[in-house]
Design an enzyme around this catalytic site. Sequence first.
Site, PDB file in Angstrom:
ATOM      1  N   GLY A 155       1.104   3.900   5.240  1.00 35.06           N
ATOM      2  CA  GLY A 155       2.244   3.060   4.382  1.00 35.06           C
ATOM      3  C   GLY A 155       2.572   1.859   4.689  1.00 35.06           C
ATOM      4  N   SER A 156       2.472   0.773   4.180  1.00 34.53           N
ATOM      5  CA  SER A 156       2.646  -0.662   4.768  1.00 34.53           C
ATOM      6  C   SER A 156       2.487  -1.747   3.792  1.00 34.53           C
ATOM      7  CB  SER A 156       2.077  -0.773   5.852  1.00 34.53           C
ATOM      8  OG  SER A 156       0.581  -0.648   5.718  1.00 34.53           O
ATOM      9  N   ARG A 157       2.344  -2.962   4.320  1.00 33.80           N
ATOM     10  CA  ARG A 157       1.751  -4.204   3.294  1.00 33.80           C
ATOM     11  C   ARG A 157       1.056  -5.099   3.830  1.00 33.80           C
ATOM     12  NH1 ARG A 157       7.383  -7.500   2.190  1.00 33.80           N
ATOM     13  NH2 ARG A 157       6.409  -9.560   2.856  1.00 33.80           N
ATOM     14  N   ILE A 195       1.645  -5.458   8.117  1.00 33.43           N
ATOM     15  CA  ILE A 195       3.034  -5.254   8.378  1.00 33.43           C
ATOM     16  C   ILE A 195       3.384  -3.773   8.215  1.00 33.43           C
ATOM     17  CG2 ILE A 195       5.290  -5.667   7.658  1.00 33.43           C
ATOM     18  CD1 ILE A 195       4.460  -8.272   6.279  1.00 33.43           C
ATOM     19  N   MET A 197       0.957  -1.202   0.070  1.00 31.40           N
ATOM     20  CA  MET A 197      -0.007  -0.230   0.123  1.00 31.40           C
ATOM     21  C   MET A 197       0.916   1.434  -0.196  1.00 31.40           C
ATOM     22  SD  MET A 197      -2.758  -1.155   2.762  1.00 31.40           S
ATOM     23  CE  MET A 197      -1.511  -1.837   3.776  1.00 31.40           C
TER      24      MET A 197
END
EC number: 4.1.1.65
Length: 217
Positions: free
Chosen positions: A185-187, A155, A97
Amino acid sequence: MFHKEGHRIILITAILLIAVNVISYLSINTYWIKFAILVISVIIFLLIIQFFRNPKRSTQHNDSHIMAPVDGKVVVIEEVFEKEFFNEKRLQVSIFMSPINVHVTRHPVGGIVRYSKYHPGKFLVAWHPKSSEENERTTVVVENPVAGKILYRQIAGALAKRIVNYAQEGQEVTQGSDSGFIKFGSRVDVLLPLGTKLNVKLQDKVKGGMSIIANIE
């Protein structure tokens, strides 16, 4: 519609920006400087509210479908050894993301939450190979009558400083409903049984609660 995790931040940001502009209006005589401060304030506020947007999604519930848990881009498809819960090889699909994506995490399947755990950790960039094991993260496993046990992991990235996880062990959840939120922001990794038929490939863009990333018969 804005996510509840953003209500306080949006309010505080609005108050601070209004205060800055009132002060600049009263204390600065140069028009273009006051105007520049106003424009920058509007841009900052728009960025904040777009980050916390929570668009309504109508998920077509299907126990054999694995839905994308978040909006973003598929950056990893590979076999990995999952050692936290399954202790066996699984097929990992990772969705990254960017700061402009919707950051709501949604349940990829409906069922009963069998596992939910928070892990403190580092803030490596989200695409780093070790981020799945070393970054701040939460792991959730939902057991579905058709798909079985599906694990997904929020994460944190280099910018994400807080992960919110709503899943509680023993809770019954609905496919596509809110599971959590990751700030800035991350995944998210989804761990599937080996041999699962995927509907996505690397670099595909997906929408949380809308895109079917896999089918399990």
